[in-house]
Write an enzyme that holds these catalytic residues in place. Structure first.
Site, mmCIF file in Angstrom:
data_model
loop_
_atom_site.group_PDB
_atom_site.id
_atom_site.type_symbol
_atom_site.label_atom_id
_atom_site.label_comp_id
_atom_site.label_asym_id
_atom_site.label_seq_id
_atom_site.Cartn_x
_atom_site.Cartn_y
_atom_site.Cartn_z
ATOM 1 N N ARG A 81 11.667 3.304 3.376
ATOM 2 C CA ARG A 81 11.212 2.410 4.391
ATOM 3 C C ARG A 81 12.296 1.156 4.854
ATOM 4 O O ARG A 81 13.101 0.903 3.917
ATOM 5 C CB ARG A 81 9.926 1.437 4.223
ATOM 6 C CG ARG A 81 9.727 0.357 4.986
ATOM 7 C CD ARG A 81 8.489 -0.204 4.810
ATOM 8 N NE ARG A 81 7.268 0.488 5.088
ATOM 9 C CZ ARG A 81 5.938 0.232 4.892
ATOM 10 N NH1 ARG A 81 5.600 -1.121 4.462
ATOM 11 N NH2 ARG A 81 4.937 0.988 5.047
ATOM 12 N N HIS A 122 5.595 6.417 11.295
ATOM 13 C CA HIS A 122 4.994 6.058 9.873
ATOM 14 C C HIS A 122 4.103 7.267 9.695
ATOM 15 O O HIS A 122 3.041 7.497 9.840
ATOM 16 C CB HIS A 122 4.218 4.752 9.894
ATOM 17 C CG HIS A 122 3.897 4.182 8.480
ATOM 18 N ND1 HIS A 122 4.218 5.325 7.297
ATOM 19 C CD2 HIS A 122 3.309 3.170 8.113
ATOM 20 C CE1 HIS A 122 3.441 4.361 6.314
ATOM 21 N NE2 HIS A 122 3.175 3.292 6.682
ATOM 22 N N ARG A 182 0.880 -1.199 0.058
ATOM 23 C CA ARG A 182 -0.265 -0.028 -0.020
ATOM 24 C C ARG A 182 0.831 1.242 -0.010
ATOM 25 O O ARG A 182 0.581 2.122 -0.709
ATOM 26 C CB ARG A 182 -0.847 0.034 1.022
ATOM 27 C CG ARG A 182 -2.006 -0.578 1.180
ATOM 28 C CD ARG A 182 -2.593 -1.287 2.547
ATOM 29 N NE ARG A 182 -1.473 -2.152 3.075
ATOM 30 C CZ ARG A 182 -1.573 -3.555 2.772
ATOM 31 N NH1 ARG A 182 -2.841 -3.745 1.998
ATOM 32 N NH2 ARG A 182 -0.718 -4.267 3.287
ATOM 33 N N THR A 183 1.647 1.204 0.926
ATOM 34 C CA THR A 183 2.401 2.669 1.070
ATOM 35 C C THR A 183 3.313 2.925 -0.123
ATOM 36 O O THR A 183 3.470 4.058 -0.767
ATOM 37 C CB THR A 183 3.411 2.505 2.254
ATOM 38 O OG1 THR A 183 2.660 2.238 3.318
ATOM 39 C CG2 THR A 183 4.196 4.067 2.460
HETATM 40 C C1 NCD Z 1 1.550 -0.517 8.284
HETATM 41 C C2 NCD Z 1 3.145 -0.705 8.497
HETATM 42 O O1 NCD Z 1 3.727 -0.809 7.499
HETATM 43 O O2 NCD Z 1 3.590 -0.048 9.626
HETATM 44 N N1 NCD Z 1 1.199 -0.810 7.330
HETATM 45 C C3 NCD Z 1 1.086 0.164 6.149
HETATM 46 O O3 NCD Z 1 2.086 0.867 5.930
HETATM 47 N N2 NCD Z 1 -0.044 0.232 5.764
HETATM 48 C C4 NCD Z 1 0.976 -1.451 9.462
HETATM 49 C C5 NCD Z 1 1.351 -2.844 9.480
HETATM 50 O O4 NCD Z 1 2.253 -3.461 8.600
HETATM 51 O O5 NCD Z 1 0.910 -3.574 10.394
#
Ligand code: NCD
Length: 308
Positions: A108, A136, A58-59
């Site tokens: 990330r 985040h 997603r990100t």
């Molecule tokens: C989150 C993350 O990566 O911290 N996911 C995300 O970015 N949508 C939450 C997770 O991984 O549980």
């Protein structure tokens, strides 16, 4: 706060005015996504590097989509495990090098503080897309945007955070933003996975105390927003430790119908593992797929404010 040219490393950087400005721009970007006017070509000629040292769907895709929707382009390090870092390059050198190619870096990484390290020598803005169990900040901005879009405002809401509040980095960032709003906050977690002291005391400087629960039904009673999180398996020392907590809180349709306010919403940064059963998806309270869609306009807003 100043957006243009700034790194976005942690939610603490934002004041209320900055959050509001960002959310307002995200609303405009949402309109643009429907009408396809006003912002077309805004980031033409700009290049974003996406550096993901940890899994992401997603990100990463929403950042890349945001850049492309505004006319920019994206470059990436394929097989990042095989990159110079593996050869022993420091993150700060990597930051310096990549800065000489692109206009913005989205990163990330599994270690706390790693994105700040890369940013320390970068000459272009660096955006933290998740560093270990630390922060985040952009996920929590889209969480706020989702709450505002649904209810018209964030002030006055009761927000219950559920699950792995120790390692869940989205929760840490969200609490730092919520500090600027008049909200009630509840936390539901096993004792071993409660909000880290530093994050809690920073939030409570606002004068609001977080109410802590171990029982899910007590914690969600009367809440406007229930923010579910998965138990963060990859942050535990070993599988046995993780298995102690896996499945500790699970929402299913019966429970939601019996316990939740009619108008409440369930959020989750996703991916979900077992904490929200599939039968919840059809209820009016299920809001996590609407939430995930908001990642694009919010990241469009952020990129445009940093790069213009
Ligand atoms: C989150 C993350 O990566 O911290 N996911 C995300 O970015 N949508 C939450 C997770 O991984 O549980």
């Amino acid at each position: 706060m100043k957006f243009t040219g700034s790194h976005i490393l942690e939610a603490k950087q934002f004041d209320r005015k900055g959050i509001e400005e960002l959310l307002k721009r995200a609303t405009e970007m949402d309109d643009f996504l429907i009408e396809k006017k006003d912002f077309a070509g805004l980031l033409a000629g700009k290049v974003m590097a996406s550096l993901f040292y940890e899994p992401s769907t997603r990100t990463r895709l929403s950042f890349e989509t945001a850049m492309l929707r505004l006319g920019g382009t994206v470059t990436t390090a394929a097989n990042i495990e095989m990159s110079s870092l593996k050869k022993g390059e420091t993150l700060s050198d990597t930051g310096k090098v990549i800065s000489s190619y692109v206009d913005v870096i989205v990163m990330r990484h599994p270690q706390n503080g790693s994105v700040a390290q890369l940013a320390s020598k970068a000459s272009v803005p660096v955006i933290n897309a998740g560093d270990g169990a630390n922060q985040h900040p952009t996920q929590a901005l889209l969480d706020l945007y989702t709450i505002q879009k649904k209810f018209g405002s964030i002030d006055g809401k009761t927000i219950t955070l559920v699950g792995d509040l120790k390692y869940g980095r989205t929760v840490h960032s969200l609490l730092e933003y919520l500090k600027h709003f008049k909200v009630s906050v509840r936390a539901v977690s096993p004792k071993a996975l409660c909000i880290p002291d530093e994050v809690l005391s920073h939030f409570e400087e606002s004068g609001v105390k977080v109410e802590c629960f171990e029982n899910l039904a007590e914690g969600v009673n009367g809440a406007d927003v229930v923010y579910m999180t998965r138990i963060q398996e990859e942050r535990f020392e070993n599988t046995n430790e993780y298995l102690k907590y896996k499945g500790v809180y699970v929402l299913n349709a019966d429970f939601v119908k019996k316990t939740f306010n009619k108008n409440a919403i369930i959020l989750h940064p996703l991916p979900r593992i077992d904490e929200i059963a599939g039968d919840v998806d059809d209820l009016s309270q299920a809001y996590y797929f609407e939430q995930v869609r908001n990642g694009v306009p919010v990241r469009m807003a952020l990129l445009s404010m940093i790069l213009c």
